[in-house]
Scaffold this motif. Structure first.
Motif, PDB file in Angstrom:
ATOM      1  N   SER A 392       0.837  -1.209   0.000  1.00 45.06           N
ATOM      2  CA  SER A 392       0.000   0.000   0.000  1.00 45.06           C
ATOM      3  C   SER A 392       0.870   1.257   0.000  1.00 45.06           C
ATOM      4  N   PHE A 393       1.929   1.231   0.812  1.00 42.13           N
ATOM      5  CA  PHE A 393       2.831   2.376   0.873  1.00 42.13           C
ATOM      6  C   PHE A 393       3.506   2.593  -0.484  1.00 42.13           C
ATOM      7  N   LEU A 394       3.959   1.505  -1.089  1.00 43.96           N
ATOM      8  CA  LEU A 394       4.617   1.593  -2.391  1.00 43.96           C
ATOM      9  C   LEU A 394       3.660   2.183  -3.434  1.00 43.96           C
ATOM     10  N   HIS A 395       2.417   1.725  -3.385  1.00 45.93           N
ATOM     11  CA  HIS A 395       1.423   2.213  -4.359  1.00 45.93           C
ATOM     12  C   HIS A 395       1.193   3.717  -4.191  1.00 45.93           C
ATOM     13  N   ARG A 396       1.155   4.187  -2.938  1.00 50.39           N
ATOM     14  CA  ARG A 396       0.967   5.631  -2.712  1.00 50.39           C
ATOM     15  C   ARG A 396       2.139   6.426  -3.269  1.00 50.39           C
ATOM     16  N   GLN A 397       3.338   5.914  -3.090  1.00 46.64           N
ATOM     17  CA  GLN A 397       4.515   6.609  -3.615  1.00 46.64           C
ATOM     18  C   GLN A 397       4.461   6.711  -5.135  1.00 46.64           C
ATOM     19  N   VAL A 398       4.085   5.620  -5.783  1.00 49.56           N
ATOM     20  CA  VAL A 398       3.991   5.633  -7.247  1.00 49.56           C
ATOM     21  C   VAL A 398       2.901   6.605  -7.699  1.00 49.56           C
ATOM     22  N   SER A 399       1.802   6.657  -6.952  1.00 51.23           N
ATOM     23  CA  SER A 399       0.710   7.579  -7.287  1.00 51.23           C
ATOM     24  C   SER A 399       1.169   9.031  -7.216  1.00 51.23           C
ATOM     25  N   ASN A 400       2.215   9.275  -6.398  1.00 51.54           N
ATOM     26  CA  ASN A 400       2.757  10.627  -6.260  1.00 51.54           C
ATOM     27  C   ASN A 400       3.896  10.897  -7.244  1.00 51.54           C
ATOM     28  N   LEU A 463       8.132   2.749 -16.712  1.00 48.03           N
ATOM     29  CA  LEU A 463       7.762   1.682 -15.777  1.00 48.03           C
ATOM     30  C   LEU A 463       7.645   2.277 -14.380  1.00 48.03           C
ATOM     31  N   ASP A 464       6.665   1.778 -13.620  1.00 46.04           N
ATOM     32  CA  ASP A 464       6.478   2.275 -12.251  1.00 46.04           C
ATOM     33  C   ASP A 464       7.292   1.469 -11.245  1.00 46.04           C
ATOM     34  N   VAL A 465       7.320   0.155 -11.447  1.00 48.67           N
ATOM     35  CA  VAL A 465       7.963  -0.744 -10.491  1.00 48.67           C
ATOM     36  C   VAL A 465       8.884  -1.694 -11.252  1.00 48.67           C
ATOM     37  N   LEU A 466      10.096  -1.872 -10.745  1.00 43.18           N
ATOM     38  CA  LEU A 466      11.026  -2.826 -11.339  1.00 43.18           C
ATOM     39  C   LEU A 466      11.216  -3.993 -10.376  1.00 43.18           C
ATOM     40  N   VAL A 467      10.811  -5.180 -10.804  1.00 43.71           N
ATOM     41  CA  VAL A 467      11.031  -6.404 -10.038  1.00 43.71           C
ATOM     42  C   VAL A 467      12.349  -6.986 -10.513  1.00 43.71           C
ATOM     43  N   ALA A 468      13.288  -7.183  -9.598  1.00 45.11           N
ATOM     44  CA  ALA A 468      14.642  -7.528 -10.030  1.00 45.11           C
ATOM     45  C   ALA A 468      15.344  -8.410  -9.018  1.00 45.11           C
ATOM     46  N   THR A 469      16.445  -9.002  -9.474  1.00 44.60           N
ATOM     47  CA  THR A 469      17.355  -9.714  -8.567  1.00 44.60           C
ATOM     48  C   THR A 469      18.453  -8.737  -8.167  1.00 44.60           C
ATOM     49  N   ARG A 501      19.604  -0.076  -0.830  1.00 43.93           N
ATOM     50  CA  ARG A 501      18.900   1.146  -0.441  1.00 43.93           C
ATOM     51  C   ARG A 501      19.581   2.401  -0.980  1.00 43.93           C
ATOM     52  N   GLY A 502      20.838   2.262  -1.392  1.00 41.91           N
ATOM     53  CA  GLY A 502      21.506   3.396  -2.031  1.00 41.91           C
ATOM     54  C   GLY A 502      20.963   3.713  -3.405  1.00 41.91           C
ATOM     55  N   ARG A 503      20.108   2.831  -3.931  1.00 47.00           N
ATOM     56  CA  ARG A 503      19.527   3.040  -5.256  1.00 47.00           C
ATOM     57  C   ARG A 503      18.339   3.999  -5.215  1.00 47.00           C
ATOM     58  N   VAL A 504      17.836   4.333  -4.036  1.00 47.35           N
ATOM     59  CA  VAL A 504      16.654   5.195  -3.956  1.00 47.35           C
ATOM     60  C   VAL A 504      16.984   6.488  -3.202  1.00 47.35           C
ATOM     61  N   GLY A 505      16.109   7.479  -3.382  1.00 45.61           N
ATOM     62  CA  GLY A 505      16.302   8.761  -2.700  1.00 45.61           C
ATOM     63  C   GLY A 505      17.499   9.529  -3.218  1.00 45.61           C
ATOM     64  N   ARG A 506      17.713   9.486  -4.551  1.00 43.79           N
ATOM     65  CA  ARG A 506      18.936  10.069  -5.105  1.00 43.79           C
ATOM     66  C   ARG A 506      18.736  11.478  -5.672  1.00 43.79           C
ATOM     67  N   ASP A 507      17.519  12.025  -5.624  1.00 47.90           N
ATOM     68  CA  ASP A 507      17.316  13.368  -6.193  1.00 47.90           C
ATOM     69  C   ASP A 507      16.790  14.340  -5.132  1.00 47.90           C
ATOM     70  N   LYS A 508      17.307  14.179  -3.916  1.00 50.20           N
ATOM     71  CA  LYS A 508      16.992  15.056  -2.786  1.00 50.20           C
ATOM     72  C   LYS A 508      15.603  14.824  -2.212  1.00 50.20           C
ATOM     73  N   GLU A 509      14.814  13.906  -2.818  1.00 45.85           N
ATOM     74  CA  GLU A 509      13.543  13.517  -2.217  1.00 45.85           C
ATOM     75  C   GLU A 509      13.782  12.392  -1.213  1.00 45.85           C
ATOM     76  N   GLN A 510      12.891  12.227  -0.249  1.00 47.69           N
ATOM     77  CA  GLN A 510      13.046  11.189   0.766  1.00 47.69           C
ATOM     78  C   GLN A 510      12.964   9.802   0.131  1.00 47.69           C
ATOM     79  N   GLY A 511      13.888   8.927   0.508  1.00 49.15           N
ATOM     80  CA  GLY A 511      13.874   7.551   0.051  1.00 49.15           C
ATOM     81  C   GLY A 511      13.495   6.610   1.181  1.00 49.15           C
ATOM     82  N   TYR A 512      12.927   5.454   0.820  1.00 48.89           N
ATOM     83  CA  TYR A 512      12.464   4.485   1.824  1.00 48.89           C
ATOM     84  C   TYR A 512      12.953   3.091   1.434  1.00 48.89           C
TER      85      TYR A 512
END
Length: 615
Positions: A392-400, A463-469, A501-512
């Motif tokens: 649910s949290f992930l979906h809200r982030q994508v919606s934003n 793409l909104d979500v990347l499922v990956a190894t 986790r270093g892959r997210v939050g790279r453009d000064k926005e909060q990462g989770y």
């Protein structure tokens, strides 16, 4: 004393025989008893199985503890005293170390706990000392075997490049840049390790380094472990150069493989991408241009070290995420030129104790500062039953307007490992959880071109979500990505989770970062709590080293170093002692030619035989 199912003991224990017993005393019907204790006839002059510190050896089918102990005792007693000691006497005296024969005897059958520790200390010192001598010799061979190429560090080029960047370098970047420029200006080949957190800005430093090589009429090469990462480096380098130069409208031979920039140096500057998925004809064109010196900077994968690739004048080799390459692969790139400068980079934080050992042949530079504005990625681990909350949290982030990663440990379902496979999870998530979102799939078994297409679409926001190894562990940069959800989180090391986790939050926005384990053991719980609490990659790496040991932590088999049997890289005192003694000896007799050092030279050749360093 009671033994079960061992009737032969009735014949072994003759009348009036004196027997030594060792075991745990229990009670049976109010009477004290030994149940299946260790035993030994007192007629033996030297006890092996009882009445002493008893060794425990690993066994295999058909071998028994008493049998192996008997054989090893006979061997140690018969041959340990004949061992020649390769360690110089002054080092043994200075470091208060046991003789080798004594250490071998006492590590197997110690007289007491103190001398057992002394034996372990001597043998552990030997491992670290020989390792340090080996890496120091490697560095000497690289730097002094033949002269290097001294570059003229053109401040005008550097100033023009830096002035056109949309940001200013951090103090840590400036410090590291000066260290590298100083190396490049010397007539001795640079051998430097650049490590820094994800997003700390290593690529811009590497770009400046290859730019200086090009300004001096040399070629620069950057080798990355995957096509995805190589293409990203190529894009980033071209992006930096486009800030300061004008790109030609019609580069050859193709938009995706070579680009040319003018108005930056006094001549056109050409950058090429060489990866395995290119067509044969395109590879051949690039090979020809590289050989003729028509390409200044080449970015690529293992394709760079293929036999067909010849450089006209390679002056600098940059190797990214270098632990993904074996020693022979790194050496192959180096040998494409005449003793070129070498810069190896890693975003995997390495504890200093380990870096001094694994990379004692390299000078160490560290970017220990993130660019201003980067926020700490908020990290939380959840028990599996709360996975829907994470969705649910992930979906809200994508919606934003944000994007998300979902990491799975495996590519396909395994009957042995109970982990969510990327392919199966991708299908389930697409169908049941996020039917209204656009999902992509990325794993290491996909063809290179397909992987690049997925990443290109993800970076472009298609793409909104990347499922990956774990293929996304290294280097992939998607600025709009704000959520990293890791399934089977207990299967990854702390350093690897930190990479994720270093892959997210790279453009000064909060990462989770959300960590969901499959199985929650006490150890897993503690490790995931460390992830919540510690956000410094180097501090986490120290914890990872303590928890998992050096081999599992960093795959030392890839480093080309001898295996450690007794030494611990987390033992800072022993490591520094061995390193200091190795440096002192190396300075006085680097080739170990003196008569008293010849036994040490022979031992070093045996230990490093696989690497061929001293043979």
């Amino acid at each position: 004393m009671v033994w079960f199912n061992q009737p032969y003991l009735a014949e072994t224990f003759r009348t009036n025989a004196r027997v030594v017993i060792s075991g745990t005393v229990g009670l049976f019907k109010g009477q004290k008893v030994f149940e299946s204790p260790e035993w030994e006839l007192l007629e033996n002059k030297d006890l092996i199985h009882t009445g002493r510190l008893v060794p425990v050896y690993p066994l295999t089918q058909g071998l028994y503890p008493r049998q192996v102990r008997k054989w090893t005792k006979q061997t140690v007693d018969g041959y340990a005293g004949q061992l020649g000691d390769f360690l110089p006497s002054e080092i043994k005296t200075r470091c208060r170390l046991l003789d080798l024969s004594t250490a071998i005897s006492q590590i197997h059958y110690p007289e007491d706990q103190a001398i057992a520790e002394g034996a372990r200390g001597r043998l552990a010192f030997d491992e670290l000392f020989l390792l340090q001598l080996g890496v120091l010799s490697r560095k000497r061979d690289w730097q002094e075997g033949q002269p290097g190429n001294a570059f003229d560090v053109e401040q005008e080029v550097i100033g023009k490049f830096l002035s056109c960047l949309p940001f200013t370098l951090t103090q840590a970047q400036e410090r590291v840049l000066q260290e590298i420029l100083t190396d490049l200006s010397r007539a001795k080949a640079m051998s430097r390790l650049l490590q820094g957190e994800v997003g700390s800005g290593k690529t811009v430093i590497a770009t400046l380094a290859v730019l200086i090589a090009a300004a001096n009429g040399y070629q620069g090469a950057l080798m990355a472990p995957t096509e995805v990462l190589a293409e990203q480096h190529y894009t980033n380098i071209c992006g930096y150069l486009s800030q300061a130069g004008t790109r030609e409208a019609h580069p050859e031979p193709g938009e995706g493989t070579i680009r040319c920039y003018t108005a930056f140096l006094s001549r056109p500057l050409t950058v090429a991408l060489l990866v395995g998925s290119l067509s044969n004809s395109e590879k051949e064109r690039l090979h020809g241009k590289i050989k003729q010196g028509e390409v200044d900077i080449v970015v690529g994968t293992h394709a760079l070290i293929q036999r067909e690739v010849e450089f006209k004048k390679l002056g600098l080799a940059v190797i990214d995420e270098q632990h993904r390459f074996g020693v022979l692969q790194r050496s192959a790139l180096r040998q494409k030129g005449f003793n070129p400068h070498v810069l190896v980079m890693t975003a995997t934080p390495i504890p200093r104790t380990m870096a001094l050992t694994l990379y004692g042949d390299l000078d160490l530079s560290t970017i220990d500062e993130l660019p201003p504005g980067r926020q700490v990625v908020k990290t939380k681990w959840l028990e599996p039953q709360y996975r829907d909350k994470a969705y649910s949290f992930l979906h809200r982030q994508v919606s934003n307007g944000r994007q998300a990663f979902i990491i799975c440990p495996l590519v396909e379902e395994s009957e042995i490992l109970e982990a969510k496979a990327a392919t199966t999870e991708y299908e389930r998530l697409s169908r049941e959880v996020f039917p209204d979102l656009k999902l992509g799939l990325l794993h290491g078994q996909m063809p290179g071109g397909e992987k690049e297409g997925v990443m290109r679409n993800f970076r472009a926001g298609e793409l909104d979500v990347l499922v990956a190894t774990s293929v996304v562990e290294v280097g992939i940069d998607v600025p709009r990505a704000s959520v990293m959800l890791v399934e089977g989180a207990e299967r990854f090391g702390l350093s690897q989770l930190h990479q994720f986790r270093g892959r997210v939050g790279r453009d000064k926005e909060q990462g989770y970062c959300i960590l969901i384990p499959e199985k929650i053991s006490f150890e897993a719980r503690e490790r995931l709590r460390l992830m919540e609490r510690i956000h410094d990659g180097f501090a986490l790496a120290e914890q990872d080293l303590e928890l998992r040991g050096p081999g599992e932590f960093f795959g030392t088999h890839q480093s080309g170093l001898p295996d450690l049997k007794l030494a611990k890289l987390s033992d800072l005192h022993s490591l520094e002692l061995a390193r200091q003694e190795a440096m002192t000896l190396f300075q006085s007799d680097p080739n170990l030619k003196n008569a008293e050092h010849r036994p040490l030279r022979r031992q070093l050749s045996q230990v490093w035989a696989k690497g061929g360093e001293w043979s």
